[in-house]
Design a protein around this motif. Sequence first.
Motif, PDB file in Angstrom:
ATOM      1  N   PRO A  94       3.625  63.563 130.091  1.00  0.00           N
ATOM      2  CA  PRO A  94       4.335  64.532 131.134  1.00  0.00           C
ATOM      3  C   PRO A  94       4.322  64.052 132.452  1.00  0.00           C
ATOM      4  CG  PRO A  94       2.213  65.473 130.013  1.00  0.00           C
ATOM      5  CD  PRO A  94       2.740  64.277 129.533  1.00  0.00           C
ATOM      6  N   LEU A  95       3.293  62.936 133.020  1.00  0.00           N
ATOM      7  CA  LEU A  95       3.551  62.462 134.168  1.00  0.00           C
ATOM      8  C   LEU A  95       4.744  61.615 134.330  1.00  0.00           C
ATOM      9  CD1 LEU A  95       1.833  61.738 136.925  1.00  0.00           C
ATOM     10  CD2 LEU A  95       0.927  59.683 135.585  1.00  0.00           C
ATOM     11  N   GLY A  96       5.120  61.005 133.450  1.00  0.00           N
ATOM     12  CA  GLY A  96       6.219  60.218 133.479  1.00  0.00           C
ATOM     13  C   GLY A  96       7.450  61.072 133.518  1.00  0.00           C
ATOM     14  N   ALA A  97       7.490  62.306 132.791  1.00  0.00           N
ATOM     15  CA  ALA A  97       8.423  63.284 132.871  1.00  0.00           C
ATOM     16  C   ALA A  97       8.550  63.784 134.341  1.00  0.00           C
ATOM     17  CB  ALA A  97       8.228  64.107 131.733  1.00  0.00           C
ATOM     18  N   ALA A  98       7.399  64.193 134.750  1.00  0.00           N
ATOM     19  CA  ALA A  98       7.359  65.063 136.038  1.00  0.00           C
ATOM     20  C   ALA A  98       8.003  64.180 137.135  1.00  0.00           C
ATOM     21  CB  ALA A  98       5.978  65.374 136.324  1.00  0.00           C
ATOM     22  N   VAL A 153      -2.310  67.272 138.515  1.00  0.00           N
ATOM     23  CA  VAL A 153      -1.212  66.407 139.249  1.00  0.00           C
ATOM     24  C   VAL A 153      -0.066  66.505 138.868  1.00  0.00           C
ATOM     25  CG1 VAL A 153      -0.907  63.943 139.496  1.00  0.00           C
ATOM     26  CG2 VAL A 153      -3.230  64.690 139.421  1.00  0.00           C
ATOM     27  N   ASN A 154       0.250  66.664 137.628  1.00  0.00           N
ATOM     28  CA  ASN A 154       1.686  66.923 137.108  1.00  0.00           C
ATOM     29  C   ASN A 154       2.401  68.361 137.867  1.00  0.00           C
ATOM     30  OD1 ASN A 154       1.624  64.596 135.648  1.00  0.00           O
ATOM     31  ND2 ASN A 154       1.016  65.680 133.598  1.00  0.00           N
ATOM     32  N   ILE A 155       1.657  69.288 137.747  1.00  0.00           N
ATOM     33  CA  ILE A 155       1.960  70.417 138.489  1.00  0.00           C
ATOM     34  C   ILE A 155       2.467  70.313 139.920  1.00  0.00           C
ATOM     35  CG2 ILE A 155       1.533  72.780 139.120  1.00  0.00           C
ATOM     36  CD1 ILE A 155       0.227  73.084 136.106  1.00  0.00           C
ATOM     37  N   GLY A 261      16.214  67.536 129.032  1.00  0.00           N
ATOM     38  CA  GLY A 261      17.036  68.127 130.029  1.00  0.00           C
ATOM     39  C   GLY A 261      15.754  68.969 131.148  1.00  0.00           C
ATOM     40  N   PHE A 262      14.820  68.785 130.826  1.00  0.00           N
ATOM     41  CA  PHE A 262      13.577  69.204 131.606  1.00  0.00           C
ATOM     42  C   PHE A 262      12.363  68.408 131.434  1.00  0.00           C
ATOM     43  CE2 PHE A 262      11.184  71.022 128.269  1.00  0.00           C
ATOM     44  CZ  PHE A 262      12.040  71.122 127.202  1.00  0.00           C
ATOM     45  N   ALA A 263      11.563  68.305 132.302  1.00  0.00           N
ATOM     46  CA  ALA A 263      10.285  68.223 132.472  1.00  0.00           C
ATOM     47  C   ALA A 263       9.348  69.366 132.427  1.00  0.00           C
ATOM     48  CB  ALA A 263      10.052  67.336 133.643  1.00  0.00           C
ATOM     49  N   ASP A 264       8.415  69.008 131.702  1.00  0.00           N
ATOM     50  CA  ASP A 264       7.550  70.251 131.439  1.00  0.00           C
ATOM     51  C   ASP A 264       5.903  69.868 131.329  1.00  0.00           C
ATOM     52  OD1 ASP A 264       7.655  73.603 130.192  1.00  0.00           O
ATOM     53  OD2 ASP A 264       5.824  72.388 129.896  1.00  0.00           O
ATOM     54  N   VAL A 265       5.131  70.682 132.020  1.00  0.00           N
ATOM     55  CA  VAL A 265       3.552  70.351 132.110  1.00  0.00           C
ATOM     56  C   VAL A 265       3.295  70.138 130.749  1.00  0.00           C
ATOM     57  CG1 VAL A 265       2.654  72.529 132.510  1.00  0.00           C
ATOM     58  CG2 VAL A 265       1.541  70.356 133.255  1.00  0.00           C
ATOM     59  N   GLY A 266       3.468  71.055 129.675  1.00  0.00           N
ATOM     60  CA  GLY A 266       3.179  71.018 128.221  1.00  0.00           C
ATOM     61  C   GLY A 266       3.752  70.134 127.363  1.00  0.00           C
TER      62      GLY A 266
END
Lengths: 357, 265
Positions: A94-98, A153-155, A261-266
Motif C-alpha cells: 500500500p505504500l507504493g500505491a499511496a 505513514v501510508n495514511i 483506480g484507487f489506493a487504499d490503506v488496507g
Amino acid sequence: MKSSGNFFHLLRQAASRNYSLFFIDMFLSERTHVYIIHSKIPADSSACDKIIKDRAMIEGIFVEGLIYGIMVLGVFITFRILDFPDLTVDGSFPLGAAIMASLIISGYNVFFALAAAFLGGVAAGVVTAVIHNRLKVPNLLAGILTMTMLWSVNIRIMGNRANLPLLKNETILTDIVSWTEGIIPSDYTILVFFFLVAMAIKFSMDLFFRTDMGLTLGALGNNEQMVISQGVNINLMKAIGVGLSNGLVAVSGAFAAQYQGFADVGLGTGIVVTGLASVMIGEFIFTSNKIVVLTFRVIIGSIIYKAIMYLGRYYGYHIGLTPNDLKLLAGLLIIACLMIAQGKKRNYFRRWKNDQA
Amino acid sequence: MIRLENITKVFNQGTVNENTALRGINLRVKEGDFITIVGSNGAGKTTLFNTISGSFQPTTGDIFFNDKNVTRMPEYKRAQYLGRIFQDPLLGTASNMSLEDNMMICYKKGFKGLKISLNSKMRERFREELKALDMGLEARMEYNVQLFSGGQRQALTLLMTVLSHPDLILLDEHTAALDPKNAALILELTDKFIIDKKLTAMMITHNMSHAIKYGNRILMMHKGEIILDISGEEKKNLTVEGLVKKFYNVKHEELTNDELLMSHE
C-alpha cells in the motif's frame, strides 16, 4: 468498510457516464464488492454481468497475475533467496500505491511517481533490515514493526485519508491506452503492457542475480558464514536485498492502485500470504537452479494463484463462498502446498507410483 | 606477520558461569608457517581461531595483522586477510547454488559489485583449477553443490580458499567430519596447496600423528595456554611419545585425554 460509500458513488457515476468496462472491472478486481455492486447497478444488470464475468475472468487473471507477479518476485527474493521472511511487504505494497496515487493527484509526472514509489519501498525495506541488523531483532519482528508503522505513514501520505480514488486522473495506464490507440486493440493494451513490464522486471532481476553482488545475495540466504568469510558485510547485503524486494513490492502496489483506480490503506492485508502462496505454487511446476527459470516460475505461480482466486470468487458463489472467504482460501492453499511438498519429500508419490507399477 | 599479544578471553564474565578460555596468549605467526595445533577438548583451540578471525573480541590483548591493529575490526573486514575452513563441510559452500557460482563468490574477497564476472573465460579457469582436486568436479560445474559428498565439498572449500590467496588460512579440524579415506585425501591436498602456493596456515587437529607429520611448527594448548611451541629441526624429529613426554615435563601431570592419545595411528 469506511470508504465503500465513496466507491459506489463513483461506480454509479462511471456506469451513468458509460465509462469503458475497464473501469468497472477495477471494482471487481481486488477488494471486490462484486455481489453488492451487482444489486446496486440499476441498468442492464444481467448483460453487464455476463460481459463482466467473461472479460474480467480471462483478462483479470492475467493482468492481476502479472501485476502481483512483480510483488511475488519481491517476496521470492526475501523468502527464497535471502531466507529472510519479510513481513514489511504488507505495508510496502500500500505504500507504493499511496505514493503513486498522491503524486498523481498532486500532478506529478506518472513515471516520476512510479520511481518515487519504488524508492519508498526500498526505504521501507532498508528500515526493516536496519532494525534487524542494529537491534538484533528477529527478522519477522523487524518486518512486523515496519509494517505497523507503515500503516500510519501510508495514511499520512494520502493526506490523512484511508483511500484515494484515481478515477479522474491520468495514470500510466490511461496514458498507455491513449498512446497505443489504433495500434493494439484497446482490450489487450493493458494486458500487453503488463506482460512487457513484468518481463522487463524479470529479466533485469535475472541479470542482477548473475552479477557478483547477486550471486553473493544468493549465497547469503544459504550460508551466512561463507559470505562473511568472503569479506562481505552481510548487514549491507541484507539491506540491499530486502530493500530491492520491497521496492519491487511497492512498484507492484503502484500498478495495482492504477489498475484498480484507487489506493487504499488496507490494500496490503495478506499480501505476504498471496506472495508466498504464489511462490509455492510456482515451485510445483518445475525445479531448477537457474535464476531465469526460477523467476519465470514465480510469475507463472502468481498467475495460477490469481486463477484459483478468481475461480473461488466466481464459482465459490454457488457453494456459498463470499469474497470475505478468499483470505481463508489463500491460507488453506498455502497449507495444501506445504502438505504436498512434505509428501513429496517423503516420497509418498513415488511409492504410490511403484505400487501402480 | 600475524601477532597476538597477551590475548585473554573470558566468557560470561562476572557470573557463576565465568569461564576463562584463553589466558595470556602470545603468538607470532611468520610468513610461510604451517602450524599444527593440538590440545584436549576445552583447551581453547577454537576460541583462539574465533578470536583471530573476529567472531568475537578478546577480553584483553591485541591482534596485529601486518603490524596493523585489527582487534576491533569486524569479522567481515578481517576476512579479507583470512581463509577459514570449518569442521562442517556445509559451512564452506552454498548448497543450493552451482559449483561455478560458488567458485565465483569466493574468487575475490571484499565488496561485490554489479559486474558479471562469471564468463566463459572464468569458467575455463575454474575448470583448470578443479583438475588439481582430481575428483572429476570439472565436469560438474553446473551442478548444485548439495549433490556432492562431504569430502568433495571440503576439497572444494579448500580449493576456493587457496585461490583467494589469504594471508593466513585457519583450518579448524577440517577433516574431522570425513571418513578416513577422504580425510587423508583432504590432508594431502592441504599440505600440497600450502607448500606449493607458499601459504601461511594454522591447523587444529585431534590427531597427534597428523600434527607431527604436517607443518613446520607445532603448538600444544592446555587450559587456555600455549604450553608447547616446537619448530625447526626439533619438530622434524618429533614423535608422539616425545610429545607426550614433553607435555609431562611442562605440566607435571599425565596427559589423560584418551582421545588425544588414541587417535594416532
